[in-house]
Write an enzyme that holds these catalytic residues in place. Structure first.
Site, PDB file in Angstrom:
ATOM      1  N   SER A  29       0.669  -1.623  -0.111  1.00  0.00           N
ATOM      2  CA  SER A  29      -0.300  -0.044   0.349  1.00  0.00           C
ATOM      3  C   SER A  29       0.699   0.973  -0.390  1.00  0.00           C
ATOM      4  O   SER A  29       0.209   2.430   0.089  1.00  0.00           O
ATOM      5  CB  SER A  29      -0.550  -0.059   1.353  1.00  0.00           C
ATOM      6  OG  SER A  29      -0.316  -0.323   2.467  1.00  0.00           O
ATOM      7  N   ASN A 116      -1.581  -2.454  13.184  1.00  0.00           N
ATOM      8  CA  ASN A 116      -3.470  -2.552  13.202  1.00  0.00           C
ATOM      9  C   ASN A 116      -4.022  -1.849  13.554  1.00  0.00           C
ATOM     10  O   ASN A 116      -4.358  -0.234  13.403  1.00  0.00           O
ATOM     11  CB  ASN A 116      -4.113  -3.535  13.563  1.00  0.00           C
ATOM     12  CG  ASN A 116      -3.958  -4.826  12.516  1.00  0.00           C
ATOM     13  OD1 ASN A 116      -3.404  -4.691  11.683  1.00  0.00           O
ATOM     14  ND2 ASN A 116      -4.066  -6.450  13.617  1.00  0.00           N
ATOM     15  N   THR A 161     -40.595  26.722  -9.259  1.00  0.00           N
ATOM     16  CA  THR A 161     -40.902  25.156  -8.959  1.00  0.00           C
ATOM     17  C   THR A 161     -41.131  24.873 -10.471  1.00  0.00           C
ATOM     18  O   THR A 161     -41.870  25.063 -11.513  1.00  0.00           O
ATOM     19  CB  THR A 161     -42.295  25.422  -8.197  1.00  0.00           C
ATOM     20  OG1 THR A 161     -43.317  25.796  -8.650  1.00  0.00           O
ATOM     21  CG2 THR A 161     -42.306  25.921  -7.448  1.00  0.00           C
ATOM     22  N   HIS A 162     -40.890  23.338 -10.610  1.00  0.00           N
ATOM     23  CA  HIS A 162     -40.439  23.090 -11.231  1.00  0.00           C
ATOM     24  C   HIS A 162     -40.020  23.182 -13.184  1.00  0.00           C
ATOM     25  O   HIS A 162     -39.937  23.357 -13.634  1.00  0.00           O
ATOM     26  CB  HIS A 162     -42.162  22.608 -12.077  1.00  0.00           C
ATOM     27  CG  HIS A 162     -42.921  22.215 -11.064  1.00  0.00           C
ATOM     28  ND1 HIS A 162     -43.481  20.807 -11.128  1.00  0.00           N
ATOM     29  CD2 HIS A 162     -43.945  22.574 -10.214  1.00  0.00           C
ATOM     30  CE1 HIS A 162     -44.016  20.145 -10.366  1.00  0.00           C
ATOM     31  NE2 HIS A 162     -44.363  21.518  -8.918  1.00  0.00           N
ATOM     32  N   SER A 283     -14.118  27.268 -26.731  1.00  0.00           N
ATOM     33  CA  SER A 283     -13.777  26.122 -27.309  1.00  0.00           C
ATOM     34  C   SER A 283     -12.426  26.422 -28.588  1.00  0.00           C
ATOM     35  O   SER A 283     -12.572  27.515 -29.264  1.00  0.00           O
ATOM     36  CB  SER A 283     -15.133  26.537 -27.909  1.00  0.00           C
ATOM     37  OG  SER A 283     -15.199  25.368 -29.338  1.00  0.00           O
ATOM     38  N   LYS A 289     -17.655  30.814 -27.975  1.00  0.00           N
ATOM     39  CA  LYS A 289     -17.881  30.321 -26.659  1.00  0.00           C
ATOM     40  C   LYS A 289     -17.392  30.753 -25.192  1.00  0.00           C
ATOM     41  O   LYS A 289     -16.179  30.620 -25.652  1.00  0.00           O
ATOM     42  CB  LYS A 289     -17.701  28.920 -27.322  1.00  0.00           C
ATOM     43  CG  LYS A 289     -18.767  27.520 -28.426  1.00  0.00           C
ATOM     44  CD  LYS A 289     -19.456  27.916 -27.557  1.00  0.00           C
ATOM     45  CE  LYS A 289     -20.044  27.195 -26.215  1.00  0.00           C
ATOM     46  NZ  LYS A 289     -19.862  25.626 -26.213  1.00  0.00           N
ATOM     47  N   ASN A 291     -16.898  28.943 -21.934  1.00  0.00           N
ATOM     48  CA  ASN A 291     -17.824  27.285 -21.031  1.00  0.00           C
ATOM     49  C   ASN A 291     -17.688  27.360 -19.526  1.00  0.00           C
ATOM     50  O   ASN A 291     -16.597  28.069 -19.607  1.00  0.00           O
ATOM     51  CB  ASN A 291     -17.616  26.427 -21.288  1.00  0.00           C
ATOM     52  CG  ASN A 291     -17.630  25.962 -22.838  1.00  0.00           C
ATOM     53  OD1 ASN A 291     -18.727  26.360 -24.022  1.00  0.00           O
ATOM     54  ND2 ASN A 291     -16.774  25.442 -24.271  1.00  0.00           N
ATOM     55  N   GLU A 296     -19.194  22.893 -14.211  1.00  0.00           N
ATOM     56  CA  GLU A 296     -19.494  21.876 -14.367  1.00  0.00           C
ATOM     57  C   GLU A 296     -18.735  20.741 -14.401  1.00  0.00           C
ATOM     58  O   GLU A 296     -19.435  19.497 -14.350  1.00  0.00           O
ATOM     59  CB  GLU A 296     -19.463  21.668 -15.778  1.00  0.00           C
ATOM     60  CG  GLU A 296     -20.327  22.345 -17.147  1.00  0.00           C
ATOM     61  CD  GLU A 296     -19.911  23.005 -18.372  1.00  0.00           C
ATOM     62  OE1 GLU A 296     -20.222  22.165 -19.588  1.00  0.00           O
ATOM     63  OE2 GLU A 296     -19.141  24.003 -19.244  1.00  0.00           O
ATOM     64  N   TYR A 323      -9.273  -6.528  12.459  1.00  0.00           N
ATOM     65  CA  TYR A 323      -8.807  -6.275  11.879  1.00  0.00           C
ATOM     66  C   TYR A 323      -8.998  -8.110  10.110  1.00  0.00           C
ATOM     67  O   TYR A 323      -8.868  -8.801  10.284  1.00  0.00           O
ATOM     68  CB  TYR A 323      -7.934  -5.857  11.379  1.00  0.00           C
ATOM     69  CG  TYR A 323      -6.762  -5.499  10.501  1.00  0.00           C
ATOM     70  CD1 TYR A 323      -6.862  -4.352  10.304  1.00  0.00           C
ATOM     71  CD2 TYR A 323      -5.735  -5.657   9.412  1.00  0.00           C
ATOM     72  CE1 TYR A 323      -6.262  -3.439   8.601  1.00  0.00           C
ATOM     73  CE2 TYR A 323      -4.854  -5.421   8.219  1.00  0.00           C
ATOM     74  CZ  TYR A 323      -5.513  -4.280   8.026  1.00  0.00           C
ATOM     75  OH  TYR A 323      -4.724  -4.328   6.720  1.00  0.00           O
ATOM     76  N   GLN A 328      -7.065  -2.241   3.635  1.00  0.00           N
ATOM     77  CA  GLN A 328      -5.906  -1.338   3.224  1.00  0.00           C
ATOM     78  C   GLN A 328      -6.650  -0.737   1.965  1.00  0.00           C
ATOM     79  O   GLN A 328      -6.582   0.131   1.659  1.00  0.00           O
ATOM     80  CB  GLN A 328      -5.010  -2.589   2.504  1.00  0.00           C
ATOM     81  CG  GLN A 328      -4.207  -2.094   2.339  1.00  0.00           C
ATOM     82  CD  GLN A 328      -3.208  -2.457   2.101  1.00  0.00           C
ATOM     83  OE1 GLN A 328      -2.035  -3.021   3.148  1.00  0.00           O
ATOM     84  NE2 GLN A 328      -2.609  -2.967   1.057  1.00  0.00           N
ATOM     85  N   LYS A 331      -7.956   3.542   1.817  1.00  0.00           N
ATOM     86  CA  LYS A 331      -7.404   4.907   1.580  1.00  0.00           C
ATOM     87  C   LYS A 331      -7.560   5.605   0.598  1.00  0.00           C
ATOM     88  O   LYS A 331      -7.841   6.726   0.108  1.00  0.00           O
ATOM     89  CB  LYS A 331      -5.688   3.981   1.627  1.00  0.00           C
ATOM     90  CG  LYS A 331      -5.851   3.930   3.242  1.00  0.00           C
ATOM     91  CD  LYS A 331      -3.987   3.713   3.371  1.00  0.00           C
ATOM     92  CE  LYS A 331      -4.295   2.508   4.440  1.00  0.00           C
ATOM     93  NZ  LYS A 331      -4.768   1.783   5.209  1.00  0.00           N
TER      94      LYS A 331
END
Ligand code: ARG
Length: 467
Positions: A29, A116, A161-162, A283, A289, A291, A296, A323, A328, A331
């Protein structure tokens, strides 16, 4: 191969052949747990001081261990520490290096503990520090939102709403709704911190140890509230990591909702806000563009965080006490969740105060869609009409508006009286956007005065946080 060739392994004594190369890589690990090196050293220092207190280490040995660990921390920080996959994990890498540096005293450090309880301690220390960093960033984000809300307490916009125009609200009210979500997320994070802040050190492999250890001492030295109660539980459960990931999943869910609104609002169709260029990209083919990449991406990041929560829940499910090596696998999901949360909160804390509201566009949008229809119904109710009848009257007026392209406030008094003769000249006070929001003048309502007071209370809550 003689078992002497296995002596590079700290557990090599009973083995008669070397670990398979693939198995060595598969079980290691160190590539991902080395980030816990500072916490591993912190834990070892507390453990060594305690061993000295109970006579297991003499003065010289403690001194050697302390200076050896200090050297190792320097090497880790400088990037010169030679991590070895053959040494499996962060714990054995550090212990082996310590013995290399200081000799036999290094071999005594592991008295009365196991990897452990060591790893259970390290993760808690690591996560606790991460929680404190994230908490500060959430503070900064909330402060930014609250400050913006205060300056936007009079900015009119349609409430939805909606996703259909419903009633007018002020932009500051909308922003404070975001703040409430984050306020609860913050509370969940602190709950998680308080439950994880107990020291598993001394649980050893699973049953405790035969040495007369002082668990109160190591717990206090590491800033834990107290030692954990049960050694089996201490080395086995990772519920605190699951709890953190579930906090993160909710936080990112909230942030993805906020992101969605930001993305919509920056579109040409809404144009409610502008984001400064430094938070956007262009873009490669469409020159016009701009963005909204940051919101996002934050919206997208919720996917991996939800995934990590499910990973950890599934990892823990059905594990017998105590344990198991399965743990392991805790993580990478946990660390990636921490990194992702921190990045997203930082991005928002930088970006949200820089939002440029397009107030005229928002106001214009609120004027469309009959957003004051409920206000007209309430007006009729105040004049004595039952609400259902008022609803019917306003529905007819709206139908007329749809046919003629006129908003309610643009109709003449005579037209409105055609739907209900009780309507008087004063109706136009409630049909304005300003009149509509000002009338919602109670705790939690969108009246500008309420929004200012709410911003003040929200600011105090953030300022009064004790850490
Ligand atoms: N690298 C291990 C983990 O992350 C440390 C504990 C291993 N203990 C053991 N007895 N193999 O869980």
């Amino acid at each position: 191969m003689s078992n002497k060739d296995q002596t590079s392994k700290l557990w090599g004594g009973r083995f008669s052949e070397a670990t398979d190369q693939f198995v060595q890589r598969f079980t290691a690990s160190v590539n991902f747990d080395q980030r816990m090196a500072p916490q591993d050293i912190q834990g070892s220092l507390a453990h060594a001081a305690m061993l000295h207190g109970i006579g297991v280490l003499n003065d010289q040995e403690l001194q050697d261990i302390e200076s050896g660990l200090a050297t190792i921390l320097d090497e880790v920080n400088a990037g010169t520490f030679a991590w070895s996959v053959a040494l499996e994990d962060v714990h054995m890498n550090i212990e082996a290096r310590l013995t290399e540096l200081i000799g036999v005293a290094g071999k005594k450090l592991h008295t009365g503990r196991s990897r452990n309880d060591q790893v259970a301690t390290d993760i808690r220390l690591y996560l606790r520090a991460a929680i404190d960093t994230i908490s500060l960033e959430i503070d900064r984000l909330q402060q930014g939102i609250i400050d913006l809300a205060e300056t936007q307490a009079d900015t009119l916009m349609p409430g939805f709403t909606h996703l259909q125009t419903a009633q007018p609200v002020v932009f500051g009210h909308h922003l404070l709704a975001w703040n409430e979500m984050l306020q609860r997320d913050y509370g969940r994070l602190q709950d998680c911190r308080s439950r994880l802040n107990q020291s598993p050190l001394g649980a050893a492999a699973l049953a405790g140890t035969t040495y007369p250890i002082d668990r109160e001492q190591t717990a206090a030295a590491l800033g834990f509230d107290k030692p954990t109660e049960n050694s089996l539980d201490s080395v086995s459960d990772r519920d605190f990591a699951i709890e953190f990931c579930s906090f993160a999943a909710l936080l990112l869910t909230h942030m993805s909702r906020i992101s969605e609104e930001l993305v919509l609002w920056t579109s040409a169709q809404f144009n409610f806000i502008e984001l400064p260029d430094r938070f956007c990209t262009g873009s490669s083919i469409m020159p016009q563009k701009k963005n909204p990449d940051v919101p996002e991406l934050v919206r997208g990041k919720v996917g991996r965080v939800n995934g990590h929560l499910v990973s950890l829940l599934t990892l823990m499910k059905s594990q017998p006490l105590a344990y198991n090596k399965d743990n392991q696998e805790d993580k990478e999901p946990l660390f990636d969740t921490i990194d992702t949360v921190l990045d997203c909160v930082r991005a928002f804390a930088d970006m949200i105060p820089a939002i440029i509201p397009q107030k005229d566009v928002m106001r214009e949008a609120a004027l469309r869609g009959f957003s004051t229809a409920t206000d007209l119904a309430d007006y009729l109710v105040r004049g004595g009409l039952p609400f259902r009848d008022a609803h019917e009257v306003v529905g007819m007026a709206v139908g007329h508006g749809v046919d003629t392209g006129l908003d309610l406030a643009e109709m003449t008094l005579e037209t409105l009286q055609g739907f209900c003769p009780d309507i008087r000249e004063d109706v136009f006070e409630v049909l304005t956007l300003e009149g509509s929001v000002a009338a919602r003048d109670h705790l939690g309502g969108t009246a500008p005065a309420q929004v200012r007071a709410a911003a003040e209370r929200a600011r105090e809550k953030v300022a009064s946080r004790s850490r």
